[in-house]
Design a protein around this motif. Structure first.
Motif, PDB file in Angstrom:
ATOM      1  N   HIS A  34      14.245   6.037  13.356  1.00 24.10           N
ATOM      2  CA  HIS A  34      14.735   4.673  13.497  1.00 24.10           C
ATOM      3  C   HIS A  34      16.253   4.644  14.051  1.00 24.10           C
ATOM      4  O   HIS A  34      16.757   3.599  14.488  1.00 24.10           O
ATOM      5  N   MET A  89       3.324   1.797   3.053  1.00 22.83           N
ATOM      6  CA  MET A  89       4.192   2.917   2.687  1.00 22.83           C
ATOM      7  C   MET A  89       3.654   3.932   2.363  1.00 22.83           C
ATOM      8  O   MET A  89       4.026   4.499   1.223  1.00 22.83           O
ATOM      9  N   ASP A 123      -2.680   2.136  -4.468  1.00 24.97           N
ATOM     10  CA  ASP A 123      -2.195   3.650  -4.533  1.00 24.97           C
ATOM     11  C   ASP A 123      -3.541   4.403  -4.880  1.00 24.97           C
ATOM     12  O   ASP A 123      -4.101   4.209  -5.756  1.00 24.97           O
ATOM     13  N   VAL A 124      -3.461   5.540  -4.420  1.00 25.57           N
ATOM     14  CA  VAL A 124      -4.676   6.696  -4.872  1.00 25.57           C
ATOM     15  C   VAL A 124      -4.053   7.075  -6.317  1.00 25.57           C
ATOM     16  O   VAL A 124      -5.171   7.331  -7.065  1.00 25.57           O
ATOM     17  N   ASN A 173      11.087  12.138  10.728  1.00 28.42           N
ATOM     18  CA  ASN A 173      11.027  11.274   9.634  1.00 28.42           C
ATOM     19  C   ASN A 173      12.577  10.614   9.642  1.00 28.42           C
ATOM     20  O   ASN A 173      12.738   9.481   9.456  1.00 28.42           O
ATOM     21  N   GLY A 186       5.266   4.753  -3.706  1.00 27.60           N
ATOM     22  CA  GLY A 186       6.341   5.977  -3.975  1.00 27.60           C
ATOM     23  C   GLY A 186       7.826   5.612  -3.844  1.00 27.60           C
ATOM     24  O   GLY A 186       7.905   4.380  -4.294  1.00 27.60           O
ATOM     25  N   ARG A 187       8.501   6.431  -3.462  1.00 24.95           N
ATOM     26  CA  ARG A 187       9.957   6.398  -3.377  1.00 24.95           C
ATOM     27  C   ARG A 187      10.271   4.946  -2.754  1.00 24.95           C
ATOM     28  O   ARG A 187      11.270   4.190  -3.056  1.00 24.95           O
ATOM     29  N   VAL A 188       9.967   4.825  -1.385  1.00 25.97           N
ATOM     30  CA  VAL A 188      10.551   3.433  -0.513  1.00 25.97           C
ATOM     31  C   VAL A 188       9.964   2.262  -1.350  1.00 25.97           C
ATOM     32  O   VAL A 188      10.462   1.354  -0.835  1.00 25.97           O
ATOM     33  N   SER A 235       3.019   9.253   6.359  1.00 24.19           N
ATOM     34  CA  SER A 235       2.971   8.996   7.704  1.00 24.19           C
ATOM     35  C   SER A 235       1.859   9.022   8.495  1.00 24.19           C
ATOM     36  O   SER A 235       1.173   8.440   9.466  1.00 24.19           O
ATOM     37  N   ILE A 264      15.167   0.391   9.668  1.00 17.90           N
ATOM     38  CA  ILE A 264      16.138  -0.317   8.844  1.00 17.90           C
ATOM     39  C   ILE A 264      17.546  -0.702   9.531  1.00 17.90           C
ATOM     40  O   ILE A 264      18.214  -1.634   9.240  1.00 17.90           O
ATOM     41  N   LEU A 301      -0.959   8.665   7.637  1.00 19.29           N
ATOM     42  CA  LEU A 301      -2.112   7.679   7.378  1.00 19.29           C
ATOM     43  C   LEU A 301      -1.736   6.224   7.795  1.00 19.29           C
ATOM     44  O   LEU A 301      -2.655   5.386   7.672  1.00 19.29           O
ATOM     45  N   HIS A 302      -0.651   6.159   8.266  1.00 23.71           N
ATOM     46  CA  HIS A 302      -0.232   4.804   9.099  1.00 23.71           C
ATOM     47  C   HIS A 302      -1.125   4.346   9.959  1.00 23.71           C
ATOM     48  O   HIS A 302      -1.560   3.000   9.739  1.00 23.71           O
ATOM     49  N   ALA A 338       6.338  16.192  -2.722  1.00 27.78           N
ATOM     50  CA  ALA A 338       4.938  15.728  -2.209  1.00 27.78           C
ATOM     51  C   ALA A 338       4.514  16.465  -1.113  1.00 27.78           C
ATOM     52  O   ALA A 338       5.262  16.904  -0.194  1.00 27.78           O
ATOM     53  N   GLY A 384       9.714  -0.719   9.753  1.00 34.57           N
ATOM     54  CA  GLY A 384      10.711  -0.365   8.776  1.00 34.57           C
ATOM     55  C   GLY A 384      11.976   0.447   9.486  1.00 34.57           C
ATOM     56  O   GLY A 384      12.491   1.121   9.031  1.00 34.57           O
ATOM     57  N   ILE A 386       0.761  -1.122  -0.163  1.00 31.26           N
ATOM     58  CA  ILE A 386       0.118  -0.095   0.055  1.00 31.26           C
ATOM     59  C   ILE A 386       1.009   1.070   0.135  1.00 31.26           C
ATOM     60  O   ILE A 386       1.595   1.477   1.097  1.00 31.26           O
ATOM     61  N   GLY A 387       0.854   2.046  -1.250  1.00 37.31           N
ATOM     62  CA  GLY A 387       1.737   2.974  -1.153  1.00 37.31           C
ATOM     63  C   GLY A 387       2.750   2.889  -2.391  1.00 37.31           C
ATOM     64  O   GLY A 387       3.777   1.886  -1.871  1.00 37.31           O
TER      65      GLY A 387
HETATM   66  N1  NAD Z   1      12.494   2.955   6.246  1.00 41.39           N
HETATM   67  C1  NAD Z   1      12.857   3.676   5.512  1.00 41.39           C
HETATM   68  O1  NAD Z   1      14.085   3.630   5.038  1.00 41.39           O
HETATM   69  C2  NAD Z   1      12.040   4.598   4.719  1.00 41.39           C
HETATM   70  C3  NAD Z   1      12.617   5.501   3.735  1.00 41.39           C
HETATM   71  C4  NAD Z   1      11.733   6.392   3.176  1.00 41.39           C
HETATM   72  C5  NAD Z   1      10.513   6.422   3.481  1.00 41.39           C
HETATM   73  N2  NAD Z   1      10.042   5.910   4.656  1.00 41.39           N
HETATM   74  C6  NAD Z   1       8.478   5.972   4.935  1.00 41.39           C
HETATM   75  O2  NAD Z   1       7.742   5.319   4.096  1.00 41.39           O
HETATM   76  C7  NAD Z   1       6.508   6.248   4.026  1.00 41.39           C
HETATM   77  C8  NAD Z   1       6.373   6.840   2.589  1.00 41.39           C
HETATM   78  O3  NAD Z   1       7.575   7.537   2.158  1.00 41.39           O
HETATM   79  P1  NAD Z   1       7.823   7.751   0.631  1.00 41.39           P
HETATM   80  O4  NAD Z   1       9.063   8.605   0.718  1.00 41.39           O
HETATM   81  O5  NAD Z   1       7.778   6.419  -0.286  1.00 41.39           O
HETATM   82  O6  NAD Z   1       6.660   8.662   0.133  1.00 41.39           O
HETATM   83  P2  NAD Z   1       5.745   8.970  -1.208  1.00 41.39           P
HETATM   84  O7  NAD Z   1       5.233  10.276  -1.297  1.00 41.39           O
HETATM   85  O8  NAD Z   1       7.138   8.803  -2.293  1.00 41.39           O
HETATM   86  O9  NAD Z   1       4.796   7.628  -1.643  1.00 41.39           O
HETATM   87  C9  NAD Z   1       3.627   7.733  -0.946  1.00 41.39           C
HETATM   88  C10 NAD Z   1       2.558   7.056  -1.905  1.00 41.39           C
HETATM   89  O10 NAD Z   1       1.606   6.698  -1.059  1.00 41.39           O
HETATM   90  C11 NAD Z   1       0.511   7.253  -1.925  1.00 41.39           C
HETATM   91  N3  NAD Z   1      -0.612   7.466  -1.388  1.00 41.39           N
HETATM   92  C12 NAD Z   1      -0.993   8.551  -0.637  1.00 41.39           C
HETATM   93  N4  NAD Z   1      -2.137   8.522  -0.238  1.00 41.39           N
HETATM   94  C13 NAD Z   1      -2.561   7.138  -0.235  1.00 41.39           C
HETATM   95  C14 NAD Z   1      -3.842   6.491   0.359  1.00 41.39           C
HETATM   96  N5  NAD Z   1      -4.800   6.885   0.819  1.00 41.39           N
HETATM   97  N6  NAD Z   1      -3.855   5.057  -0.146  1.00 41.39           N
HETATM   98  C15 NAD Z   1      -2.786   4.549  -0.953  1.00 41.39           C
HETATM   99  N7  NAD Z   1      -1.778   5.323  -1.334  1.00 41.39           N
HETATM  100  C16 NAD Z   1      -1.781   6.492  -0.826  1.00 41.39           C
HETATM  101  C17 NAD Z   1       0.799   8.230  -2.916  1.00 41.39           C
HETATM  102  O11 NAD Z   1       0.313   8.421  -3.938  1.00 41.39           O
HETATM  103  C18 NAD Z   1       2.407   7.758  -3.175  1.00 41.39           C
HETATM  104  O12 NAD Z   1       2.650   7.234  -4.255  1.00 41.39           O
HETATM  105  C19 NAD Z   1       6.783   7.468   5.176  1.00 41.39           C
HETATM  106  O13 NAD Z   1       5.840   6.871   6.046  1.00 41.39           O
HETATM  107  C20 NAD Z   1       7.893   7.480   5.067  1.00 41.39           C
HETATM  108  O14 NAD Z   1       8.581   7.966   6.354  1.00 41.39           O
HETATM  109  C21 NAD Z   1      10.609   4.777   5.018  1.00 41.39           C
END
Ligand code: NAD
Length: 384
Positions: A203, A91, A57-58, A199, A33-35, A94, A143, A96-97, A184, A141, A30-31
């Protein structure tokens, strides 16, 4: 046909692991994006034990870009109730977690939840308690707990092999420019992200507390805005007092160069000092005994013996190790290395740090009253 090959074939067809007889778990991401890219790689690396069942993903475009070959859902509730995944990986931004983790646990799923667990102390406690009540496994997560050698160091410190812990320190200098914060709308907001401490550093704080083996009882901190155009802090410093009298110092920032990302922790003990870090993607290690003698070789050999030579590359994508650990914790009914309690306590400590910055005074931990990142709203108003 040879019996082993026949077994392999049957298992492949029925989606079971041929060498272990274990179920292949269905994962819902779910999600996208980047991670999520790191999660996808980690699922592929664990493909003998897990399979990607669907993406949510939305933005359909984001999901299709990640992997166009699996079913796509816009709504996470519909995806969870339709796919009935064994593991839900969360993912999304945050903020929405909490709602997604709650729904997934209530619907019988195990969780891989990105950090921070939620944006408030009471929401994090609720998720932790729900995971205990449902008996479902929740891996965070976080890491850094999954970097090579870290587990060995943790066990040795906690078994007293380095003697008494006097203090510890971490820095996370994870530079991000306006391009990152502008990528974003949720980034750097109090409601959905928090700042460099919440953020980029949470961790690492979790790691330091875990390694030191004691519990924070008090937090003092200051936060500032130096470069980023965001609501929350891009620089924070804190000290935690632990229940054994040791102290932990914390520096977290995104003000530094985005071409020179670095994070490092040190734990100082009566009979040695352990320092590990990563800079521009390259890991560093400096473990010494009480006489200053380097113990690096000994730990590298122990890590190879424990996890094979490939485990030394774990820092390249620690998410692979998180999935391996979560899968094993489900199969063997044990807690993951970074479990729900780690998720809850790290948010509680972080909320104590924010509360101390807000009140300009020391704050007792664990928090007795709810504190949320939203309580920081307006903190920097009028400063810039
Ligand atoms: N552990 C790690 O090393 C690490 C690294 C980066 C990010 N993170 C965490 O991962 C999470 C996401 O970070 P990111 O950088 O990938 O964010 P991002 O903005 O790149 O991606 C988030 C995705 O969620 C989608 N989204 C938004 N609302 C939604 C919903 N209601 N239902 C479904 N999808 C939805 C967005 O469209 C987007 O594609 C954050 O909580 C961040 O703290 C963790």
């Amino acid at each position: 046909m040879r019996p082993l090959f026949l077994y392999y074939l049957i298992c492949k067809l029925t989606s079971k692991c041929y060498h272990s007889g274990m179920e292949k778990y269905k994962v819902l991401l779910i999600g996208c994006g980047r991670v999520a890219v790191k999660h996808l790689k980690a699922i592929k690396k664990n493909s003998d034990r897990v399979e990607l069942a669907a993406l949510v993903d939305v933005s359909e475009e984001a999901a299709k870009k990640l992997d166009p070959s699996v079913p796509y859902f816009k709504d996470y509730k519909e995806a969870i109730t339709t796919v009935k995944p064994d593991i839900v990986s969360v993912m999304v931004p945050s903020g929405l977690h909490f709602e997604i983790a709650k729904f997934a646990l209530e619907n019988g799923c195990n969780l891989l939840l990105e950090k921070p667990m939620t944006m408030s102390s009471s929401q994090s406690r609720d998720i932790y308690e729900l995971s205990v009540k449902t008996g479902k496994k929740l891996a965070m997560g976080h890491i850094y707990r999954y970097f090579p050698i870290v587990g060995l160091v943790h066990d040795d410190i906690n078994e007293g092999k380095f003697g008494k812990v006097t203090h510890g320190s971490i820095f996370v200098r994870w530079g991000h420019g306006d391009d990152y914060y502008g990528s974003a709308a949720w980034r750097g907001t109090w409601k959905s992200d928090g700042g460099a401490l919440m953020n980029q550093t949470i961790h690492a704080i979790d790691l330091l507390v875990w390694l030191m083996g004691s519990k924070p009882v008090e937090a003092v901190s200051m936060i500032s805005q130096r470069r980023a155009h965001i609501e929350a802090e891009d620089l924070g410093m804190a000290v935690l007092k632990m229940d054994d009298g040791s102290l932990a110092s914390i520096e977290g920032t995104t003000c530094t160069s985005d071409k020179d990302k670095a994070a490092e922790f040190s734990v100082f003990c009566e009979n040695g000092v352990i320092t590990m870090g990563i800079r521009q993607g390259k890991p560093s290690l400096n473990i010494r005994d009480g006489n200053g003698k380097k113990l690096n070789g000994k730990y590298i050999r122990r890590q190879i013996k424990k996890g094979g030579i490939s485990s030394l590359l774990g820092a390249l994508n620690p998410h692979t190790a998180i999935y391996t650990d979560l899968i094993d914790s489900i199969a063997n009914d044990r807690q993951p290395i970074a479990d729900a309690y780690a998720g809850y306590t790290s948010v509680d400590n972080l909320m104590g740090i924010y509360k101390s910055a807000k009140l300009h005074q020391a704050v007792k931990l664990p928090l007795e009253e709810e504190f949320s990142s939203i309580d920081m709203s307006g903190y920097f108003e009028g400063e810039n």
